[in-house]
Motif scaffolding. Structure first.
Motif, PDB file in Angstrom:
ATOM      1  N   ARG A 149       0.827  -1.202   0.000  1.00 21.45           N
ATOM      2  CA  ARG A 149       0.000   0.000   0.000  1.00 21.45           C
ATOM      3  C   ARG A 149       0.867   1.260   0.000  1.00 21.45           C
ATOM      4  O   ARG A 149       1.991   1.254   0.516  1.00 21.45           O
ATOM      5  N   THR A 150       0.351   2.315  -0.573  1.00 25.27           N
ATOM      6  CA  THR A 150       0.995   3.619  -0.453  1.00 25.27           C
ATOM      7  C   THR A 150       0.828   4.109   0.971  1.00 25.27           C
ATOM      8  O   THR A 150      -0.271   4.093   1.525  1.00 25.27           O
ATOM      9  N   ASN A 151       1.930   4.562   1.570  1.00 25.94           N
ATOM     10  CA  ASN A 151       1.920   4.980   2.970  1.00 25.94           C
ATOM     11  C   ASN A 151       2.416   6.424   3.062  1.00 25.94           C
ATOM     12  O   ASN A 151       3.595   6.700   2.911  1.00 25.94           O
ATOM     13  N   TYR A 152       1.479   7.348   3.283  1.00 30.37           N
ATOM     14  CA  TYR A 152       1.819   8.758   3.440  1.00 30.37           C
ATOM     15  C   TYR A 152       1.853   9.121   4.919  1.00 30.37           C
ATOM     16  O   TYR A 152       1.027   8.652   5.701  1.00 30.37           O
ATOM     17  N   SER A 153       2.811   9.979   5.289  1.00 31.70           N
ATOM     18  CA  SER A 153       2.901  10.441   6.667  1.00 31.70           C
ATOM     19  C   SER A 153       3.206  11.930   6.697  1.00 31.70           C
ATOM     20  O   SER A 153       3.893  12.459   5.817  1.00 31.70           O
ATOM     21  N   LEU A 155      -2.955   5.140   4.627  1.00 33.12           N
ATOM     22  CA  LEU A 155      -2.672   4.013   3.753  1.00 33.12           C
ATOM     23  C   LEU A 155      -3.647   4.034   2.586  1.00 33.12           C
ATOM     24  O   LEU A 155      -4.858   4.196   2.782  1.00 33.12           O
ATOM     25  N   ILE A 156      -3.119   3.839   1.377  1.00 37.17           N
ATOM     26  CA  ILE A 156      -3.943   3.902   0.171  1.00 37.17           C
ATOM     27  C   ILE A 156      -3.663   2.673  -0.693  1.00 37.17           C
ATOM     28  O   ILE A 156      -2.504   2.282  -0.881  1.00 37.17           O
ATOM     29  N   GLU A 157      -4.715   2.071  -1.213  1.00 34.53           N
ATOM     30  CA  GLU A 157      -4.570   0.983  -2.179  1.00 34.53           C
ATOM     31  C   GLU A 157      -4.172   1.607  -3.518  1.00 34.53           C
ATOM     32  O   GLU A 157      -4.947   2.348  -4.123  1.00 34.53           O
ATOM     33  N   PRO A 158      -2.948   1.345  -4.014  1.00 33.37           N
ATOM     34  CA  PRO A 158      -2.442   2.079  -5.179  1.00 33.37           C
ATOM     35  C   PRO A 158      -3.236   1.855  -6.473  1.00 33.37           C
ATOM     36  O   PRO A 158      -3.333   2.756  -7.300  1.00 33.37           O
ATOM     37  N   LYS A 159      -3.799   0.669  -6.674  1.00 31.07           N
ATOM     38  CA  LYS A 159      -4.512   0.395  -7.926  1.00 31.07           C
ATOM     39  C   LYS A 159      -5.804   1.185  -8.040  1.00 31.07           C
ATOM     40  O   LYS A 159      -6.164   1.662  -9.112  1.00 31.07           O
ATOM     41  N   VAL A 170      -7.524   3.047   2.836  1.00 32.74           N
ATOM     42  CA  VAL A 170      -7.687   1.894   3.716  1.00 32.74           C
ATOM     43  C   VAL A 170      -7.687   2.324   5.176  1.00 32.74           C
ATOM     44  O   VAL A 170      -8.439   1.795   5.994  1.00 32.74           O
ATOM     45  N   SER A 171      -6.845   3.296   5.498  1.00 27.68           N
ATOM     46  CA  SER A 171      -6.677   3.706   6.894  1.00 27.68           C
ATOM     47  C   SER A 171      -6.108   5.110   6.944  1.00 27.68           C
ATOM     48  O   SER A 171      -5.284   5.484   6.102  1.00 27.68           O
ATOM     49  N   TYR A 172      -6.569   5.906   7.913  1.00 27.45           N
ATOM     50  CA  TYR A 172      -5.915   7.181   8.178  1.00 27.45           C
ATOM     51  C   TYR A 172      -6.100   7.550   9.640  1.00 27.45           C
ATOM     52  O   TYR A 172      -7.065   7.141  10.290  1.00 27.45           O
ATOM     53  N   HIS A 173      -5.156   8.342  10.158  1.00 26.23           N
ATOM     54  CA  HIS A 173      -5.242   8.848  11.530  1.00 26.23           C
ATOM     55  C   HIS A 173      -4.569  10.206  11.590  1.00 26.23           C
ATOM     56  O   HIS A 173      -3.492  10.399  11.014  1.00 26.23           O
ATOM     57  N   VAL A 174      -5.204  11.138  12.280  1.00 33.00           N
ATOM     58  CA  VAL A 174      -4.631  12.462  12.498  1.00 33.00           C
ATOM     59  C   VAL A 174      -4.676  12.769  13.985  1.00 33.00           C
ATOM     60  O   VAL A 174      -5.718  12.587  14.635  1.00 33.00           O
ATOM     61  N   VAL A 175      -3.559  13.198  14.530  1.00 36.40           N
ATOM     62  CA  VAL A 175      -3.465  13.591  15.940  1.00 36.40           C
ATOM     63  C   VAL A 175      -2.909  15.004  15.975  1.00 36.40           C
ATOM     64  O   VAL A 175      -1.783  15.252  15.556  1.00 36.40           O
ATOM     65  N   ASP A 176      -3.720  15.924  16.473  1.00 38.80           N
ATOM     66  CA  ASP A 176      -3.280  17.306  16.624  1.00 38.80           C
ATOM     67  C   ASP A 176      -2.507  17.409  17.932  1.00 38.80           C
ATOM     68  O   ASP A 176      -3.079  17.264  19.012  1.00 38.80           O
TER      69      ASP A 176
END
Length: 512
Positions: free
Chosen positions: A325-329, A341-345, A350-356
């Protein structure tokens, strides 16, 4: 000097993980802003002299710390910091005294940058030393304290043994009153945690409780089936787990805590399209819209960590869903703030989280748990694929003050049996209801055992109790009142193979 004192005392209090709530409160309040060194009054001086004299008889090395500093707070405690010299404030002993009586309640020895080569003192001798100390402090009956189990707390720092005592009341352990004694590599006692005053506590009577046999029968009703993906990644084990808090009310036999299996909340996905992000810019815009986090404020650094485990991770136990999966941070100078997390095709998120990282300093919780749960249900109904089927609330929303978020966990079901690996996690902002994170369940195809072949709940409970018998304990359920409960130790390990009746541990060949 005050800053070092505050830091040291905080470390002392935090080191004992099983200390009482009173001591925990003391540690939390022990901040630089609230501490103040007041002018000694004759009354305070008399109490301090009494406390130090008693402490010196128990702690011989205290005589090597002649420089004294008294800290008076708006609490029932006096803090007395004892230093080796006016110049040396890095090594000291802190005493916690009762403000009314001067009695020694708690103490700890603090040495900065101690890098000596050390080995732990023999555990049996450590227990003897701790027992002797308790008798000198409390008298021969030790105020009702006894070794907690084998007396060895599983807390080690490489230099000290932690010996643990529990208060006995009416022959029953009162588990909210634990005292820990720390013994260093030389056999010196370097710390004692705070016990709990029980004079104002009302304890439930023993003559009204269920017999242990009846409590064991009641336990069987809480044995619930659950599917769990085995180590081969292809087979789902059918397990019995005790779906309760681990504490049964000793009078009614009911769970002492309202656990999720007693109040099922189902989510029916509508099958709407899963959110999509085809690029970093789209991903960041989606996060800003969903969470309200302003990525333009401060210095936000972006990294493509594809192929690596996400930095902000909530639940990836048996799966490795980040692989492929593509993993951005995203992060700031203060730490990590976002992960996706992103399914590249397909571009599906798939998943994301944000903590301020600033939210805990400014935000005030406004939403109730029930309001946050409804928002979570509404969100999941929109974005969860329809083919998943009904989701079941597995854990009630826990509020985290440090992030100002509620966290809810849901699982999918097969034949109305929860599948613990099919977990969906969602985080709701406690102030504005924004969805700060979501981790979508992904179904893993595998062979599932027929639940008709499972042993009975009673048989599963009997197998569990053979290894972990119920234990009667007192616990504080409300201020000033201690209730009796039957507890099941080692709840996390309490999994029974529903086909064989043997204990099951993931990744272990020894199931007994």
């Amino acid at each position: 000097m005050m800053k070092k004192v505050t830091h040291a005392v905080f470390l002392l209090m935090a080191a004992s993980i099983a200390i009482s709530s009173s001591s925990g409160a003391l540690a939390r309040e022990n901040t630089l802003e609230k501490l103040k060194v007041e002018q000694m009054t004759p009354e305070i001086n008399k109490l301090v002299e009494k406390g130090v004299k008693k402490a010196t008889s128990l702690i011989p090395y205290l005589k090597d710390y002649p420089v004294r500093e008294v800290v008076v707070k708006d609490t029932p405690y006096l803090l007395v910091n004892n230093y080796k010299s006016k110049e040396n404030n890095a090594e000291f002993v802190t005493l916690v005294l009762d403000k009314n009586t001067g009695d020694l309640l708690e103490f700890g020895k603090y040495e900065l940058y101690n890098q000596k080569s050390q080995t732990l003192y023999p555990i049996d001798k450590s227990k003897e030393i701790a027992m002797s100390f308790m008798r000198k402090l409390y008298g021969e009956d030790m105020a009702g304290y006894q070794f907690d189990g084998d007396g060895v707390a599983k807390v080690f720092d490489g230099q000290t043994n932690t010996i643990q005592f529990v208060r006995m009341v009416n022959g029953v352990p009162f588990t909210d009153d634990i005292v820990q004694i720390q013994v260093d590599h030389e056999g010196q006692i370097t710390g004692k945690s705070l016990g709990k005053p029980i004079e104002k506590i009302s304890f439930a009577k023993l003559d009204q409780i269920l017999s242990k046999e009846k409590a064991e029968k009641q336990l069987s009703t809480y044995m619930k089936l659950r599917y769990s993906l085995d180590q081969d990644g292809k087979t789902y084990k059918l397990l019995y787990v005790p779906a309760f808090s681990g504490k049964l009310d000793a009078v009614s036999g009911k769970d002492s805590v309202n656990m999720p299996y007693h109040s099922k909340v189902n989510v029916k996905p509508k099958g709407a399209s899963q959110p999509v992000a085809q690029s970093r810019e789209e991903a960041q815009a989606y996060l800003a819209q969903r969470t309200g986090y302003d990525f333009a404020k401060g210095n936000v650094f972006f990294e493509d960590l594809t192929g690596e485990k996400p930095v902000i991770i909530q639940y990836f136990w048996k799966t490795r869903k980040w692989e492929g999966r593509t993993n951005y941070s995203w992060r700031t100078d203060d730490g990590w703030i976002g992960s996706m997390l992103i399914e590249p095709k397909t571009g599906s998120i798939v998943s994301y989280h944000v903590v301020d990282t600033s939210v805990s300093k400014t935000a005030t919780k406004k939403l109730t748990q029930e309001q946050a749960l409804q928002l979570a249900i509404n969100e999941l109904a929109e974005i969860t694929p329809a083919g998943i089927g009904e989701l079941l609330l597995l854990q009630p929303g826990e509020y985290d003050e440090s992030t100002n978020q509620y966290d809810f966990f849901f699982v999918r079901q097969e034949q109305e049996i929860p599948v613990e690996d099919g977990l969906t996690h969602i985080s709701i902002n406690g102030s504005n209801g924004k969805v700060m994170g979501i981790d979508l369940n992904e179904k893993v195809d595998g062979v599932m055992a027929d639940p008709k072949k499972a042993i009975s709940q009673e048989e599963a409970a009997a197998a569990l109790l053979k290894k972990y018998p119920l234990q009667l304990q007192y616990i504080l359920q409300e201020e000033g009142k201690a209730a009796l409960v039957y507890t099941l130790p080692m709840l996390f390990d309490a999994k029974i193979d529903a086909l064989t009746g043997e204990f099951y541990s993931y990744g272990s060949t020894d199931k007994k």
